[in-house]
Design a protein around this motif. Structure first.
Motif, PDB file in Angstrom:
ATOM      1  N   PRO A  75       2.819  -6.226  -5.739  1.00 39.79           N
ATOM      2  CA  PRO A  75       1.503  -5.811  -6.246  1.00 39.79           C
ATOM      3  C   PRO A  75       0.540  -6.987  -6.241  1.00 39.79           C
ATOM      4  CG  PRO A  75       3.011  -6.135  -8.074  1.00 39.79           C
ATOM      5  CD  PRO A  75       3.781  -6.426  -6.801  1.00 39.79           C
ATOM      6  N   LEU A  77      -5.254  -4.141 -11.268  1.00 42.51           N
ATOM      7  CA  LEU A  77      -4.725  -2.794 -11.420  1.00 42.51           C
ATOM      8  C   LEU A  77      -5.840  -1.892 -11.934  1.00 42.51           C
ATOM      9  CD1 LEU A  77      -2.350  -0.897 -11.240  1.00 42.51           C
ATOM     10  CD2 LEU A  77      -1.724  -1.558 -13.555  1.00 42.51           C
ATOM     11  N   LEU A 112       4.905   0.898 -11.676  1.00 41.00           N
ATOM     12  CA  LEU A 112       5.504  -0.374 -11.309  1.00 41.00           C
ATOM     13  C   LEU A 112       6.931  -0.430 -11.832  1.00 41.00           C
ATOM     14  CD1 LEU A 112       2.588  -2.816 -12.111  1.00 41.00           C
ATOM     15  CD2 LEU A 112       3.304  -1.989  -9.886  1.00 41.00           C
ATOM     16  N   LEU A 165      -0.655  -2.372  -3.379  1.00 42.34           N
ATOM     17  CA  LEU A 165       0.774  -2.355  -3.654  1.00 42.34           C
ATOM     18  C   LEU A 165       1.495  -2.186  -2.327  1.00 42.34           C
ATOM     19  CD1 LEU A 165       3.163  -2.335  -5.591  1.00 42.34           C
ATOM     20  CD2 LEU A 165       2.879   0.130  -5.791  1.00 42.34           C
ATOM     21  N   ASP A 182       8.742  -4.911  -4.096  1.00 42.53           N
ATOM     22  CA  ASP A 182       7.375  -4.403  -4.090  1.00 42.53           C
ATOM     23  C   ASP A 182       6.458  -5.559  -4.431  1.00 42.53           C
ATOM     24  OD1 ASP A 182       8.387  -1.922  -3.579  1.00 42.53           O
ATOM     25  OD2 ASP A 182       8.104  -1.148  -5.593  1.00 42.53           O
ATOM     26  N   LYS A 204       4.743  -1.652  -0.815  1.00 36.70           N
ATOM     27  CA  LYS A 204       6.081  -1.219  -1.185  1.00 36.70           C
ATOM     28  C   LYS A 204       7.085  -1.791  -0.193  1.00 36.70           C
ATOM     29  CE  LYS A 204       4.326   2.909  -3.357  1.00 36.70           C
ATOM     30  NZ  LYS A 204       4.291   4.359  -3.348  1.00 36.70           N
ATOM     31  N   TYR A 258      -6.928  -3.337  -5.603  1.00 37.07           N
ATOM     32  CA  TYR A 258      -5.510  -3.348  -5.953  1.00 37.07           C
ATOM     33  C   TYR A 258      -4.726  -2.886  -4.743  1.00 37.07           C
ATOM     34  CZ  TYR A 258      -1.084  -2.580  -8.235  1.00 37.07           C
ATOM     35  OH  TYR A 258       0.235  -2.648  -8.577  1.00 37.07           O
ATOM     36  N   ILE A 316      -0.127   4.371 -10.617  1.00 38.38           N
ATOM     37  CA  ILE A 316       0.865   3.623  -9.859  1.00 38.38           C
ATOM     38  C   ILE A 316       1.948   3.206 -10.836  1.00 38.38           C
ATOM     39  CG2 ILE A 316       1.317   1.527  -8.566  1.00 38.38           C
ATOM     40  CD1 ILE A 316      -1.489   1.686  -7.472  1.00 38.38           C
TER      41      ILE A 316
END
Length: 142
Positions: free
Chosen positions: A31, A35, A113, A77, A29, A79, A75, A111
């Motif tokens: 990021p 955040l 992490l 992410l 993942d 995946k 932000y 989210i």
């Protein structure tokens, strides 16, 4: 003739194996950005100073190049084996005071992490407790 048959068979086998995705590359993942969560956005109030916003949200990821009165907190992410989740908060200032808050993306959910965000892969036979090199030194005796 047998040599040609072996070469053709080996070529076909390699061609079939190369098309399989069983042995794929490991993905993580990814990021990126600031955040941003629901609690942070709920604490934002019009009239806050820029310093109060920085204390709450951190430094903005982007400041509009032609308008210093607009800050963006983005932000993203990505995946490894799924979708991309993106959140964006745009804060508008009038002078030194917060005037507007615009959001994009689903900010309501948190989210999660992964916990194993260490550097590099874990090595078999190692532990988290590291011995100090000083502990292993025996004193010199004259």
């Amino acid at each position: 003739m047998q040599k040609l048959t072996r070469i053709v068979t080996l070529s076909v086998a390699l061609l079939m194996i190369s098309g399989c995705n069983y042995f794929s590359v490991y993905k993580r993942d990814l990021p990126q950005g600031n955040l941003v969560n629901k609690g942070m956005v709920e604490q934002l109030q019009p009239g806050m100073s820029r310093q109060q916003v920085v204390n709450l949200m951190g430094s903005p990821l982007l400041e509009a190049p032609f308008d210093a009165n607009e800050w963006d907190y983005v932000y993203r992410l990505d995946k490894a084996y799924g979708d991309v989740e993106q959140r964006r908060i745009t804060l508008t200032f009038q002078g030194d005071r917060l005037a507007g808050i615009d959001s994009e993306g689903d900010i309501s959910g948190d989210i999660r992490l992964p916990d194993d965000q260490g550097v590099g892969p874990s090595v078999e036979g190692t532990s988290d407790e590291r011995e100090s090199p000083i502990d292993n030194v025996t004193p010199d005796r004259p």
